[in-house]
Write a protein that holds these residues in place. Structure first.
Motif, PDB file in Angstrom:
ATOM      1  N   MET A 205      89.187  40.769  22.424  1.00 16.23           N
ATOM      2  CA  MET A 205      89.501  41.996  21.704  1.00 16.23           C
ATOM      3  C   MET A 205      89.786  41.661  20.248  1.00 16.23           C
ATOM      4  N   ASP A 206      89.777  42.688  19.421  1.00 12.39           N
ATOM      5  CA  ASP A 206      90.043  42.498  17.992  1.00 12.39           C
ATOM      6  C   ASP A 206      91.552  42.578  17.747  1.00 12.39           C
ATOM      7  N   GLY A 207      92.262  41.597  18.325  1.00  7.93           N
ATOM      8  CA  GLY A 207      93.714  41.545  18.179  1.00  7.93           C
ATOM      9  C   GLY A 207      94.175  40.114  17.941  1.00  7.93           C
ATOM     10  N   VAL A 208      95.390  39.982  17.483  1.00  5.96           N
ATOM     11  CA  VAL A 208      95.950  38.664  17.162  1.00  5.96           C
ATOM     12  C   VAL A 208      97.372  38.591  17.725  1.00  5.96           C
ATOM     13  N   PRO A 209      97.918  37.403  17.946  1.00  2.73           N
ATOM     14  CA  PRO A 209      99.315  37.280  18.398  1.00  2.73           C
ATOM     15  C   PRO A 209     100.294  37.788  17.338  1.00  2.73           C
ATOM     16  N   PHE A 210     101.501  38.068  17.771  1.00  2.00           N
ATOM     17  CA  PHE A 210     102.517  38.624  16.871  1.00  2.00           C
ATOM     18  C   PHE A 210     102.853  37.668  15.728  1.00  2.00           C
ATOM     19  N   SER A 211     102.672  36.364  15.963  1.00  2.00           N
ATOM     20  CA  SER A 211     103.038  35.383  14.932  1.00  2.00           C
ATOM     21  C   SER A 211     102.125  35.430  13.720  1.00  2.00           C
ATOM     22  N   ASN A 214     102.268  39.479   8.891  1.00  2.00           N
ATOM     23  CA  ASN A 214     102.819  39.190   7.571  1.00  2.00           C
ATOM     24  C   ASN A 214     104.159  39.890   7.433  1.00  2.00           C
ATOM     25  N   THR A 215     105.223  39.110   7.302  1.00  2.00           N
ATOM     26  CA  THR A 215     106.569  39.686   7.218  1.00  2.00           C
ATOM     27  C   THR A 215     106.817  40.406   5.904  1.00  2.00           C
ATOM     28  N   PHE A 216     105.946  40.215   4.921  1.00  2.00           N
ATOM     29  CA  PHE A 216     106.106  40.881   3.630  1.00  2.00           C
ATOM     30  C   PHE A 216     105.232  42.132   3.511  1.00  2.00           C
ATOM     31  N   SER A 217     104.613  42.535   4.615  1.00  2.00           N
ATOM     32  CA  SER A 217     103.746  43.706   4.585  1.00  2.00           C
ATOM     33  C   SER A 217     104.560  44.984   4.391  1.00  2.00           C
ATOM     34  N   PRO A 218     104.065  45.945   3.622  1.00  2.00           N
ATOM     35  CA  PRO A 218     104.807  47.193   3.394  1.00  2.00           C
ATOM     36  C   PRO A 218     104.772  48.153   4.576  1.00  2.00           C
ATOM     37  N   ARG A 219     103.978  47.852   5.597  1.00  2.00           N
ATOM     38  CA  ARG A 219     103.868  48.746   6.748  1.00  2.00           C
ATOM     39  C   ARG A 219     104.025  47.937   8.029  1.00  2.00           C
ATOM     40  N   PRO A 220     104.310  48.590   9.155  1.00  2.00           N
ATOM     41  CA  PRO A 220     104.421  47.862  10.424  1.00  2.00           C
ATOM     42  C   PRO A 220     103.152  47.076  10.721  1.00  2.00           C
ATOM     43  N   CYS A 221     103.342  45.953  11.376  1.00  2.00           N
ATOM     44  CA  CYS A 221     102.221  45.045  11.627  1.00  2.00           C
ATOM     45  C   CYS A 221     101.214  45.668  12.584  1.00  2.00           C
ATOM     46  N   ILE A 222      99.954  45.546  12.241  1.00  2.00           N
ATOM     47  CA  ILE A 222      98.857  45.993  13.094  1.00  2.00           C
ATOM     48  C   ILE A 222      98.207  44.753  13.676  1.00  2.00           C
ATOM     49  N   GLN A 223      98.491  44.481  14.950  1.00  2.00           N
ATOM     50  CA  GLN A 223      97.957  43.281  15.572  1.00  2.00           C
ATOM     51  C   GLN A 223      96.963  43.579  16.681  1.00  2.00           C
ATOM     52  N   THR A 224      96.792  44.828  17.041  1.00  2.00           N
ATOM     53  CA  THR A 224      95.776  45.222  18.011  1.00  2.00           C
ATOM     54  C   THR A 224      94.835  46.230  17.362  1.00  2.00           C
ATOM     55  N   ASN A 228      89.592  48.638  13.989  1.00  3.94           N
ATOM     56  CA  ASN A 228      89.381  50.052  14.314  1.00  3.94           C
ATOM     57  C   ASN A 228      90.198  50.902  13.349  1.00  3.94           C
ATOM     58  N   ASN A 229      89.546  51.482  12.344  1.00  2.65           N
ATOM     59  CA  ASN A 229      90.251  52.273  11.329  1.00  2.65           C
ATOM     60  C   ASN A 229      90.834  53.554  11.914  1.00  2.65           C
ATOM     61  N   SER A 230      90.136  54.152  12.876  1.00  2.00           N
ATOM     62  CA  SER A 230      90.581  55.436  13.424  1.00  2.00           C
ATOM     63  C   SER A 230      91.786  55.291  14.339  1.00  2.00           C
ATOM     64  N   ALA A 231      92.106  54.075  14.757  1.00  2.00           N
ATOM     65  CA  ALA A 231      93.234  53.873  15.667  1.00  2.00           C
ATOM     66  C   ALA A 231      94.567  53.857  14.943  1.00  2.00           C
ATOM     67  N   HIS A 232      94.553  53.840  13.614  1.00  2.00           N
ATOM     68  CA  HIS A 232      95.781  53.745  12.842  1.00  2.00           C
ATOM     69  C   HIS A 232      95.732  54.748  11.685  1.00  2.00           C
ATOM     70  N   TYR A 233      96.882  55.198  11.293  1.00  2.00           N
ATOM     71  CA  TYR A 233      96.977  56.191  10.239  1.00  2.00           C
ATOM     72  C   TYR A 233      96.764  55.549   8.854  1.00  2.00           C
ATOM     73  N   ASN A 234      95.885  56.186   8.097  1.00  2.00           N
ATOM     74  CA  ASN A 234      95.650  55.767   6.712  1.00  2.00           C
ATOM     75  C   ASN A 234      95.422  54.245   6.629  1.00  2.00           C
ATOM     76  N   TYR A 235      94.384  53.830   7.365  1.00  2.00           N
ATOM     77  CA  TYR A 235      94.178  52.389   7.531  1.00  2.00           C
ATOM     78  C   TYR A 235      92.726  52.022   7.277  1.00  2.00           C
ATOM     79  N   ASP A 236      92.518  50.971   6.522  1.00  2.00           N
ATOM     80  CA  ASP A 236      91.194  50.398   6.306  1.00  2.00           C
ATOM     81  C   ASP A 236      91.336  48.878   6.474  1.00  2.00           C
ATOM     82  N   TRP A 237      90.805  48.352   7.558  1.00  2.00           N
ATOM     83  CA  TRP A 237      91.058  46.955   7.892  1.00  2.00           C
ATOM     84  C   TRP A 237      90.458  45.985   6.883  1.00  2.00           C
ATOM     85  N   LYS A 238      89.445  46.424   6.150  1.00  2.00           N
ATOM     86  CA  LYS A 238      88.822  45.536   5.161  1.00  2.00           C
ATOM     87  C   LYS A 238      89.677  45.367   3.908  1.00  2.00           C
ATOM     88  N   THR A 239      90.540  46.313   3.654  1.00  2.00           N
ATOM     89  CA  THR A 239      91.382  46.233   2.458  1.00  2.00           C
ATOM     90  C   THR A 239      92.836  45.944   2.775  1.00  2.00           C
TER      91      THR A 239
END
Length: 356
Positions: A205-211, A214-224, A228-239
């Motif tokens: 799957m297109d997911g990664v472990p919790f480790s 990025n602890t400095f990210s301005p938004r909650p971590c997206i690890q799963t 998939n841009n449509s699975a998250h609000y206001n999200y573009d995985w390429k940027t």
């Protein structure tokens, strides 16, 4: 003609011997430093041996061995140089001086080799890290398998401590199953479809472990569903890759060890230059004392040099010595090889017919 000949008086010979005595004791400390640097590097590599596929302990072992030899040789050199202040005490070391200098030269050469190995280890280390991290990611899910159950903790701590993700990047986790099957809901059609869609029956799957978060990210971590841009609000995985650590752990670890080895290599090079300086002084002291003994008067001036003849003449003479040593083992050169033994001569005499 002697190379770099210097004339020494009785006073300068004594001062040279005392200075070399002090420098040899300092060299004992440099030997302890070499041993400590090798031990430190060995411990650093040992900390993450699970993430390396090959044994890369050649450099620390070289430094540890060289450091121990340095302590012994320089301790002996200090005793020799101190006795060289007195001509009568020098006589007990006269026959050992040249072998001691040859051994010191070889030891100094080993220090240079150790320094060069610190700078040339990068390629070997990179290959070892690449294969080691790849295997660690493959076995990340095997938390219940003996011998592999610790790899999940090791990889997670690595990614958190060094702020990295994957081997070359976080996308590496998309190609391995990092979730154990016992945590999968086999009654879920989506899970079974993923298992069937893979030739090897892996849950990819297109997911990664919790480790990897990025602890400095301005938004909650997206690890799963990272892609998939449509699975998250206001999200573009390429940027929004800043949500995960973007650097691969192989490059981070390689830079970490490279910085350590370059620093160690620089220190070892300084030690090599220092040992070369001490070796040069000991050579001058040896030749000056030997020339003084030939003169027979301890109060006279004596010449010291690095080489008694030119470099070309010294090379030719050494080549002849080696060549003659080889001839000593040739049986054909024995002058008595065709001479019959005494017993054979007696037998031949007895067989001569006597005239009647």
């Amino acid at each position: 003609m002697a190379v770099l000949k210097v004339t020494f008086t009785k006073t300068t010979r004594g001062k040279l011997a005392l200075v070399l005595w002090v420098l040899n004791w300092i060299s004992v400390l440099t030997g302890i430093i070499l041993f400590s640097l090798g031990l430190f590097l060995k411990v650093e590599i040992q900390k993450r041996k699970e993430l390396m596929s090959a044994d890369v302990h050649s450099v620390p072992n070289m430094l540890i061995a060289t450091g121990l030899v340095a302590c012994v040789i320089n301790f002996l050199g200090g005793k020799i140089c101190y006795d060289c202040v007195d001509t009568t005490k020098f006589l007990r070391w006269k026959l050992l001086m040249l072998p001691y200098i040859v051994c010191t030269f070889l030891f100094t050469f080993c220090i240079l080799v150790g320094a060069l190995m610190c700078y040339s280890m990068r390629n070997e280390l990179e290959e070892s890290l690449f294969l080691g991290l790849r295997n660690a990611m493959l076995y990340y899910k095997d938390t219940g398998t003996p011998g592999r159950c610790y790899l999940k903790r090791t990889v997670d701590l690595l990614q958190i401590q060094f702020q990295c993700c994957g081997n070359a990047g976080f996308r590496d986790w998309f190609h391995v199953q990092w979730i154990n099957n016992r945590w999968l809901d086999m009654t879920n059609s989506e899970v079974t479809d993923r298992l069937r869609s893979n030739v090897e029956g892996k849950y990819l799957m297109d997911g990664v472990p919790f480790s990897c978060c990025n602890t400095f990210s301005p938004r909650p971590c997206i690890q799963t569903q990272v892609t998939n841009n449509s699975a998250h609000y206001n999200y573009d995985w390429k940027t929004e890759e800043r949500n995960l650590w973007t650097r691969g752990c192989r490059q981070v670890l390689l830079d970490h060890y490279t910085n350590i080895m370059q620093s160690i290599g620089f220190i070892v090079l300084i030690i090599w230059l220092f040992e070369l300086w001490v070796l040069t002084g000991v050579r001058y002291l040896q030749t000056a004392m030997e020339n003084l003994l030939r003169q027979g008067d301890p109060d006279l001036e004596s010449d010291g040099w690095l080489l008694e003849n030119s470099i070309a003449q010294t090379a030719r003479s050494n080549f002849k010595i080696i060549k003659n040593l080889g001839k000593c083992y040739q049986v054909d050169d024995d002058p008595n090889i065709d001479v019959p033994s005494t017993a054979q001569q007696e037998v031949s005499t007895c067989q001569i017919p006597v005239a009647r």
